[in-house]
Design a protein around this motif. Structure first.
Motif, PDB file in Angstrom:
ATOM      1  N   SER A 196       0.835  -1.185   0.000  1.00 59.61           N
ATOM      2  CA  SER A 196       0.000   0.000   0.000  1.00 59.61           C
ATOM      3  C   SER A 196       0.881   1.250   0.000  1.00 59.61           C
ATOM      4  CB  SER A 196      -0.890  -0.012   1.238  1.00 59.61           C
ATOM      5  OG  SER A 196      -1.737   1.106   1.233  1.00 59.61           O
ATOM      6  N   TYR A 197       0.422   2.285  -0.688  1.00 52.22           N
ATOM      7  CA  TYR A 197       1.183   3.519  -0.791  1.00 52.22           C
ATOM      8  C   TYR A 197       0.235   4.711  -0.670  1.00 52.22           C
ATOM      9  CZ  TYR A 197       3.902   7.323  -2.665  1.00 52.22           C
ATOM     10  OH  TYR A 197       4.521   8.525  -2.818  1.00 52.22           O
ATOM     11  N   THR A 198       0.645   5.709   0.098  1.00 51.48           N
ATOM     12  CA  THR A 198      -0.107   6.954   0.208  1.00 51.48           C
ATOM     13  C   THR A 198       0.805   8.105  -0.205  1.00 51.48           C
ATOM     14  OG1 THR A 198      -1.349   6.056   2.085  1.00 51.48           O
ATOM     15  CG2 THR A 198      -1.468   8.435   1.730  1.00 51.48           C
ATOM     16  N   PRO A 199       0.446   8.830  -1.265  1.00 53.46           N
ATOM     17  CA  PRO A 199       1.274   9.964  -1.685  1.00 53.46           C
ATOM     18  C   PRO A 199       1.166  11.099  -0.663  1.00 53.46           C
ATOM     19  CG  PRO A 199      -0.725   9.849  -2.988  1.00 53.46           C
ATOM     20  CD  PRO A 199      -0.711   8.639  -2.116  1.00 53.46           C
ATOM     21  N   ASP A 200       2.151  11.995  -0.644  1.00 52.81           N
ATOM     22  CA  ASP A 200       2.099  13.158   0.238  1.00 52.81           C
ATOM     23  C   ASP A 200       1.024  14.140  -0.210  1.00 52.81           C
ATOM     24  OD1 ASP A 200       4.186  12.364   1.925  1.00 52.81           O
ATOM     25  OD2 ASP A 200       5.700  13.272   0.649  1.00 52.81           O
ATOM     26  N   LEU A 201       0.889  14.292  -1.519  1.00 57.49           N
ATOM     27  CA  LEU A 201      -0.054  15.246  -2.096  1.00 57.49           C
ATOM     28  C   LEU A 201      -0.667  14.673  -3.355  1.00 57.49           C
ATOM     29  CD1 LEU A 201       2.497  18.167  -2.148  1.00 57.49           C
ATOM     30  CD2 LEU A 201       0.509  18.158  -0.676  1.00 57.49           C
ATOM     31  N   THR A 202      -1.890  15.072  -3.635  1.00 60.78           N
ATOM     32  CA  THR A 202      -2.493  14.804  -4.933  1.00 60.78           C
ATOM     33  C   THR A 202      -3.184  16.075  -5.388  1.00 60.78           C
ATOM     34  OG1 THR A 202      -4.620  14.024  -4.033  1.00 60.78           O
ATOM     35  CG2 THR A 202      -2.911  12.350  -4.424  1.00 60.78           C
ATOM     36  N   GLY A 203      -3.333  16.220  -6.681  1.00 61.19           N
ATOM     37  CA  GLY A 203      -4.030  17.373  -7.235  1.00 61.19           C
ATOM     38  C   GLY A 203      -4.474  17.085  -8.649  1.00 61.19           C
ATOM     39  N   GLU A 204      -5.510  17.793  -9.059  1.00 66.30           N
ATOM     40  CA  GLU A 204      -6.044  17.605 -10.403  1.00 66.30           C
ATOM     41  C   GLU A 204      -5.742  18.816 -11.271  1.00 66.30           C
ATOM     42  OE1 GLU A 204     -10.119  16.342 -10.430  1.00 66.30           O
ATOM     43  OE2 GLU A 204      -9.749  14.876  -8.856  1.00 66.30           O
ATOM     44  N   LYS A 205      -5.367  18.520 -12.519  1.00 65.89           N
ATOM     45  CA  LYS A 205      -5.068  19.578 -13.487  1.00 65.89           C
ATOM     46  C   LYS A 205      -5.119  18.979 -14.884  1.00 65.89           C
ATOM     47  CE  LYS A 205      -1.574  22.961 -14.718  1.00 65.89           C
ATOM     48  NZ  LYS A 205      -0.241  23.468 -14.458  1.00 65.89           N
ATOM     49  N   ASP A 206      -5.644  19.732 -15.827  1.00 67.15           N
ATOM     50  CA  ASP A 206      -5.673  19.305 -17.234  1.00 67.15           C
ATOM     51  C   ASP A 206      -6.280  17.918 -17.417  1.00 67.15           C
ATOM     52  OD1 ASP A 206      -4.404  21.708 -17.863  1.00 67.15           O
ATOM     53  OD2 ASP A 206      -2.420  20.803 -17.705  1.00 67.15           O
ATOM     54  N   LEU A 207      -7.417  17.709 -16.820  1.00 63.73           N
ATOM     55  CA  LEU A 207      -8.181  16.461 -16.966  1.00 63.73           C
ATOM     56  C   LEU A 207      -7.494  15.221 -16.390  1.00 63.73           C
ATOM     57  CD1 LEU A 207      -9.448  17.036 -20.616  1.00 63.73           C
ATOM     58  CD2 LEU A 207     -10.672  17.516 -18.487  1.00 63.73           C
ATOM     59  N   GLY A 208      -6.541  15.406 -15.499  1.00 60.58           N
ATOM     60  CA  GLY A 208      -5.874  14.257 -14.903  1.00 60.58           C
ATOM     61  C   GLY A 208      -5.525  14.512 -13.451  1.00 60.58           C
ATOM     62  N   LYS A 209      -5.197  13.459 -12.765  1.00 58.61           N
ATOM     63  CA  LYS A 209      -4.808  13.545 -11.366  1.00 58.61           C
ATOM     64  C   LYS A 209      -3.324  13.221 -11.265  1.00 58.61           C
ATOM     65  CE  LYS A 209      -6.445  12.221  -6.850  1.00 58.61           C
ATOM     66  NZ  LYS A 209      -7.508  11.523  -6.145  1.00 58.61           N
ATOM     67  N   ASP A 210      -2.599  14.046 -10.520  1.00 57.97           N
ATOM     68  CA  ASP A 210      -1.166  13.832 -10.322  1.00 57.97           C
ATOM     69  C   ASP A 210      -0.909  13.498  -8.863  1.00 57.97           C
ATOM     70  OD1 ASP A 210      -0.399  14.396 -12.987  1.00 57.97           O
ATOM     71  OD2 ASP A 210      -0.445  16.544 -12.588  1.00 57.97           O
ATOM     72  N   TYR A 211       0.112  12.672  -8.639  1.00 59.45           N
ATOM     73  CA  TYR A 211       0.500  12.225  -7.300  1.00 59.45           C
ATOM     74  C   TYR A 211       1.906  12.745  -7.025  1.00 59.45           C
ATOM     75  CZ  TYR A 211      -3.356   9.059  -8.189  1.00 59.45           C
ATOM     76  OH  TYR A 211      -4.591   8.545  -8.475  1.00 59.45           O
ATOM     77  N   PHE A 212       2.119  13.260  -5.802  1.00 62.27           N
ATOM     78  CA  PHE A 212       3.396  13.879  -5.478  1.00 62.27           C
ATOM     79  C   PHE A 212       3.985  13.327  -4.195  1.00 62.27           C
ATOM     80  CE2 PHE A 212       0.891  16.900  -7.868  1.00 62.27           C
ATOM     81  CZ  PHE A 212       1.774  17.348  -8.829  1.00 62.27           C
ATOM     82  N   GLN A 213       5.306  13.260  -4.167  1.00 60.53           N
ATOM     83  CA  GLN A 213       6.074  12.878  -2.982  1.00 60.53           C
ATOM     84  C   GLN A 213       7.027  14.031  -2.689  1.00 60.53           C
ATOM     85  OE1 GLN A 213       5.711   9.972  -1.243  1.00 60.53           O
ATOM     86  NE2 GLN A 213       7.155  10.736   0.245  1.00 60.53           N
ATOM     87  N   VAL A 214       6.991  14.561  -1.484  1.00 60.97           N
ATOM     88  CA  VAL A 214       7.890  15.636  -1.099  1.00 60.97           C
ATOM     89  C   VAL A 214       9.170  15.008  -0.562  1.00 60.97           C
ATOM     90  CG1 VAL A 214       8.240  17.611   0.430  1.00 60.97           C
ATOM     91  CG2 VAL A 214       5.992  17.195  -0.578  1.00 60.97           C
TER      92      VAL A 214
END
Length: 82
Positions: free
Chosen positions: A54-72
């Protein structure tokens, strides 16, 4: 030094980086931002099918019809898109 004190300082530092990352994503036009911060909804965890990890990203956000996942990444002071 007490172990709890070290953890608290680390958590505080990580929260600072997450807050900065959220502001950056907002400036870049992201919406529906989720973050591990008290004032935001937590990002949803997902599981790898091949390993059941299992994985939980630090941040997620939506832009340009897609969802991005981020790790700080604290050491580099950069945000990596996954």
């Amino acid at each position: 030094m007490d172990t709890d004190t070290v953890i608290t300082k680390k958590d505080s530092k990580q929260m600072k980086y997450l807050q900065q990352a959220v502001r950056l994503l907002e400036k870049r036009g992201y919406s529906d931002i989720k973050a591990e911060l008290p004032e935001y909804e937590s990002p949803t965890s997902f599981t790898e099918k091949t390993s059941d990890k299992s994985y939980t990203p630090d941040l997620t956000g939506e832009k340009d019809l897609g969802k991005d996942y981020f790790q700080v990444v604290e050491g580099d002071k950069k945000i990596y898109r996954m």
